[in-house]
Design a protein around this motif. Structure first.
Motif, PDB file in Angstrom:
ATOM      1  N   ILE A 261       0.834  -1.208   0.000  1.00 48.12           N
ATOM      2  CA  ILE A 261       0.000   0.000   0.000  1.00 48.12           C
ATOM      3  C   ILE A 261       0.868   1.258   0.000  1.00 48.12           C
ATOM      4  O   ILE A 261       0.478   2.301  -0.525  1.00 48.12           O
ATOM      5  CB  ILE A 261      -0.961  -0.011   1.206  1.00 48.12           C
ATOM      6  CG1 ILE A 261      -1.991   1.078   1.041  1.00 48.12           C
ATOM      7  CG2 ILE A 261      -0.229   0.159   2.511  1.00 48.12           C
ATOM      8  CD1 ILE A 261      -3.183   0.910   1.892  1.00 48.12           C
ATOM      9  N   ALA A 355      -4.014  -3.590  -3.404  1.00 50.63           N
ATOM     10  CA  ALA A 355      -4.073  -2.364  -2.604  1.00 50.63           C
ATOM     11  C   ALA A 355      -3.519  -1.138  -3.335  1.00 50.63           C
ATOM     12  O   ALA A 355      -4.177  -0.095  -3.372  1.00 50.63           O
ATOM     13  CB  ALA A 355      -3.343  -2.577  -1.282  1.00 50.63           C
TER      14      ALA A 355
ATOM     15  N   THR B 387      -3.145  -5.317   3.562  1.00 53.22           N
ATOM     16  CA  THR B 387      -4.235  -4.368   3.348  1.00 53.22           C
ATOM     17  C   THR B 387      -5.566  -5.032   3.003  1.00 53.22           C
ATOM     18  O   THR B 387      -6.579  -4.772   3.654  1.00 53.22           O
ATOM     19  CB  THR B 387      -3.868  -3.413   2.195  1.00 53.22           C
ATOM     20  OG1 THR B 387      -2.594  -2.873   2.480  1.00 53.22           O
ATOM     21  CG2 THR B 387      -4.868  -2.302   2.102  1.00 53.22           C
ATOM     22  N   THR B 412      -3.939   0.353   7.575  1.00 56.61           N
ATOM     23  CA  THR B 412      -4.102   0.205   6.127  1.00 56.61           C
ATOM     24  C   THR B 412      -5.544   0.430   5.695  1.00 56.61           C
ATOM     25  O   THR B 412      -5.793   1.040   4.655  1.00 56.61           O
ATOM     26  CB  THR B 412      -3.626  -1.189   5.696  1.00 56.61           C
ATOM     27  OG1 THR B 412      -4.211  -2.149   6.562  1.00 56.61           O
ATOM     28  CG2 THR B 412      -2.132  -1.308   5.778  1.00 56.61           C
TER      29      THR B 412
END
Lengths: 428, 463
Positions: A261, A355, B387, B412
């Motif tokens: 991420i 992500a 995530t 996240t």
């Protein structure tokens, strides 16, 4: 004179000793059992994961379709410009024809609900592509709408009491008359691969997502493959051993473990904010994925280069090749199978990455596939995420089916990597 | 249109590069024919040298041009708007103007645009055109100039091979530097946005505040909370889920590794290890869906049977599924650690009459402990940075709780929810995501460095 008394020999067969031995062997067996249970648990969990996907997903690979006779009467479809016709009327006329016994408009509306909302478009596209049918009747297989699709596949249980079902007795009765007349069929669901996303589960497909993933992976490969190999050759073959190259090395190892991420945040802040590249574009997705794949490719390339025996280099140097020639002409070609294997595995990881793509907006609702790397697009994993979030029942099985498709691609890529390794691996 | 022109430009540069290669090679061949052995480099190197110098500068130029063209035109557009529109407008207002102008320029008109916007859209189109053709002309000119210069430099004694190899060196060094640039890019962009955030929200509130309600109104017409940026509940939620994951994964992974290394024969190992690796290869979005579809309802049902109310997005479900995901990390790193223990230690223990279990628990595990701890730390960093599982299966509201049956949120999850949708970079809501990202990056980096150091030091001890 001191008298040494020999210690009394230990009696191994005494009850205490036997008990101790028993306990120790039991501990041995216990540990073994724990290990076995752990492994079986892990494998069992994988089995449950795959089984639950197959159980919910297999129904999405077929689609309930209903053969309906439409009439492109001149009143609704003008012969000179068929595309401008009133196809909503054509469809509702066809439904009326399908159930001639219904004259209550409310009931007729219920009956129209059997056909997918996309029926109007399907008929329009057909008539536009075949203008010669204007004024005639023709039969098309139209997808059934989601509740009837689920009903036909047995996901909705007809034996449940009416208030706990999503389809009423009246709706079931209508559908059963169609079944009796042999108009219902469940062919393979090509729409899953040909259509793009849709609000209606029965029309939603993966074509857009597959194209988006393809473009993103293409960009990712075109960037990370050459850059990764060049960086690896430099670090492995040319770089002097000093603090700088140590730093690069530590940096690459750490980069491989940075949460995905964070790469998404980087892509959002740098590629979209600073460079003004378009949101949701496979170009940006591919750039972000290439940053994540780069460390993997560098690491596997270095391993592959290291595995080439020194005798090859020495022989080439011995006949007067320059250092660059040794690497470009001899070492690199021999290392290519290993590099390719690692690259494919890296790309497979990139294909499953979700992500970072969410952060750069590749989770848009798009009803047509992207035309290039600058168009807005979704990718397979983000499409799975979108569908998993959709409230309609039909999307549950679509999501599972999309996951099975994604896993299919991953298995294919990994199998290709294994094949390459076995086919070209050389033992020196 | 733009994409097509750029594509043809790339092809043209490539073609010029090929031409340069042939020009270089034939020139050198002529030298060979005229002067025999006196030519320094083989003809192919003259060709390669010319091709690289014709192709690379033009390609780099085009890439840089494409990267900066968008933002430069945006700046010019904003500067050209009448002052009455831009004066005192916020950054998000300005970006709305930009997107309106671009929509009008590409023919997507939703409502009647103002005359200023139409004029700006026309300017935008013409500037796009100018920029595009200027790029084509400049790039081709650079390539042609390079062809001329390289051709002029060619001579029998020209050290074409060395020049070509020096160019390759530069390309390779730049590629290695790219890997560093990524790290620098991460650090700079995260810190920059985080500093912006800490200007709006004091760091002590962020790091010690107990209330997290970031969904503030970005536009005037939105209904939203007043905003509170105390991240402690987010951090504790992350720790709770990661702990659950480790509680699930460490015993399973460790016992599997022990069994595979010490008890199983090669045949079983050959079957089981690839299966465990499949667990690591499954995309996390799949685990997320698995958690929502199967695990969370199962846990809720189990709780219902025992009369316990369990939140639909309980930390337990997300943590347990994350645990499944990290089993292979723990098992393969423990496997490596156990395998690295020298055979002599095993033999010594057996020679003293110890059983296998005693050898494992008293000798092997203590000896392999640093490696195992390193593996657990790496797995923990994975769990903290993971995530998709938590985005799909964990909650959105930050509650300060240690009860795994409640819903908690993680760093996240917050980053994703804060950045999906409206992303104007001038309000604490979006910027807080970067502050969270910075914390996440620093924590996982520390865990990774620590883990790698432990693993490496331990490995050296036995080698």
């Amino acid at each position: 004179m001191s008298e040494t008394t020999a210690p009394k020999p230990f009696d191994w067969s005494s009850p205490e000793a036997t008990a101790i031995r028993k306990r120790r062997y039991a501990a041995d067996r216990r540990l073994r059992l724990y290990g076995l249970i752990s492994i079986l648990t892990a494998i069992g969990l994988l089995g449950v994961l795959i089984a639950s996907l197959i159980v919910t997903g297999h129904t999405a690979f077929v689609q309930t379709e209903i053969a309906v006779e439409f009439t492109a009467d001149p009143e609704n479809v003008p012969a000179d410009d068929p595309a401008s016709g009133n196809f909503r009327a054509v469809v509702s006329n066809a439904v009326q024809q399908l159930f001639p016994e219904i004259d209550d408009p409310r009931e007729l509306r219920t009956a129209s609900g059997i056909l997918s909302d996309g029926a109007v478009n399907i008929v329009r596209n057909y008539v536009t592509a075949h203008p010669e049918v204007a004024g005639q009747s023709f039969t098309l297989e139209v997808p059934a709408s989601d509740p009837y699709d689920q009903l036909n596949k047995g996901v909705i249980n007809r034996d449940l009491p009416e208030e706990r079902r999503r389809v009423s007795n009246e709706q079931i009765a209508l559908f059963e008359t169609l079944e009796e007349r042999g108009l219902v069929s469940t062919p393979f669901n090509w729409g899953l691969f040909v259509n793009s996303d849709s609000r209606f589960p029965e029309l939603a497909g993966l074509a857009g997502a597959i194209a988006g993933s393809f473009y993103a992976l293409l960009v990712c490969f075109l960037i990370s493959f050459p850059v990764g190999i060049a960086a690896a050759i430099y670090l492995e073959e040319f770089a002097p051993k000093n603090r700088w190259t140590d730093l690069v090395e530590v940096n690459i190892n750490n980069l491989a473990a940075v949460p995905s991420i964070v790469f998404g945040l980087l892509g959002l802040a740098v590629f979209i904010q600073v460079f003004g590249l378009p949101r949701s574009a496979p170009l940006v997705g591919g750039l972000v994925l290439s940053l994540m794949t780069l460390p993997t490719i560098i690491i596997v390339t270095r391993v592959a280069l290291k595995s080439i025996p020194p005798s090859i280099r020495e022989a080439a140097l011995g006949i007067g090749a320059s250092k660059h020639e040794v690497i470009l002409h001899h070492v690199l070609p021999l290392a290519i199978p290993g590099i390719l294997t690692g690259t494919i595995i890296g790309l497979a990881q990139a294909l499953g990455e979700t992500a970072p793509l969410l952060l750069i907006g590749m989770n848009a609702f798009l009803t047509s596939p992207p035309g290039g790397i600058m168009d807005p697009a979704t990718a397979l994993p983000t499409q799975i995420f979108i569908w998993a979030d959709s409230p309609e029942r039909g999307f549950v099985s679509r999501t599972s089916a999309a996951i099975l498709v994604l896993l299919g691609f991953l298995i294919f890529m990994n199998a290709l990597a294994i094949y390459l390794r076995q086919r070209f691996e050389r033992r020196w | 249109m733009q994409a097509a022109v750029t594509g043809y430009l790339f092809l043209a540069i490539l073609a010029l590069s090929f031409i340069a290669f042939y020009v270089g090679r034939t020139t050198a061949n002529r030298f060979v024919a005229e002067q025999g052995a006196d030519v320094h480099s083989r003809p192919i190197y003259h060709g390669a040298f010319a091709a690289v110098w014709v192709g690379l500068p033009a390609l780099v130029l085009v890439l840089l041009w494409l990267l900066f063209q968008g933002s430069i035109i945006d700046r010019l557009l904003l500067a050209s708007l009448p002052a009455s529109l831009t004066e005192g407008a916020s950054a998000s207002r300005l970006s709305l103007y930009l997107s309106e102008i671009k929509n009008v320029a590409s023919g997507r008109v939703f409502s009647e645009p103002s005359p200023e916007v139409i004029a700006a859209a026309e300017r935008y189109q013409s500037w796009q055109m100018i920029a595009q053709w200027a790029m084509v002309v400049v790039a081709l000119a650079v390539a042609a100039l390079a062809l001329y210069i390289t051709r002029a430099r060619m001579a029998p004694r020209f050290r074409a091979r060395q020049s070509f190899e020096r160019t390759l060196d530069i390309v390779m060094i730049l590629s290695a530097v790219a890997a560093i640039l990524v790290t620098i890019g991460i650090i700079v962009s995260l810190t920059y946005e985080a500093i912006q955030f800490f200007r709006l929200v004091p760091p002590q509130e962020f790091f010690f505040g107990l209330n997290w309600e970031p969904q503030i109104a970005i536009r005037e017409d939105q209904v939203a909370g007043t905003g509170a940026f105390g991240a402690v509940p987010v951090f504790t939620g992350t720790l709770l889920i990661a702990t659950i994951a480790l509680v699930v994964a460490v015993p399973i992974g460790l016992f599997s590794a022990v069994y595979l290394v010490e008890f199983a024969d090669d045949r079983i190992r050959g079957i089981v290890k690839p299966i465990l690796e499949i667990l690591a290869g499954v995309p996390t979005v799949v685990y997320g869906f698995f958690a929502v579809l199967t695990v969370a309802p199962a846990i809720r049902q189990a709780g219902g049977l025992m009369g316990i109310g369990i939140s639909p997005n309980s930390a337990l479900a997300a943590g347990a599924v994350m645990g499944i995901m990290i089993i292979p990390f723990i098992s393969s790193l423990s496997d490596d650690a156990l395998r690295a223990v020298p055979q002599s230690m095993r033999d010594g223990s057996f020679a003293m009459g110890a059983t296998r279990a005693e050898t494992i628990t008293r000798v092997l595990l203590p000896a392999a402990l640093p490696g195992i701890v390193g593996g657990v730390l790496l797995a923990a960093s994975r769990a903290i940075g993971e995530t998709m599982i938590v985005v799909m299966a964990a909650g959105l509201t930050a509650t300060l709780t240690a009860n795994p049956l409640n819903g908690v949120t993680t760093v996240t999850v917050q980053i994703v929810t804060l950045l999906i949708g409206d992303t104007a970079f001038d309000n604490p809501k979006t910027l807080s995501a970067f502050a969270l990202g910075l914390v996440l990056f620093v924590v996982t980096l520390c865990l990774n460095v620590l883990a790698l150091r432990i693993v490496r030091r331990y490995r050296e001890r036995y080698e």
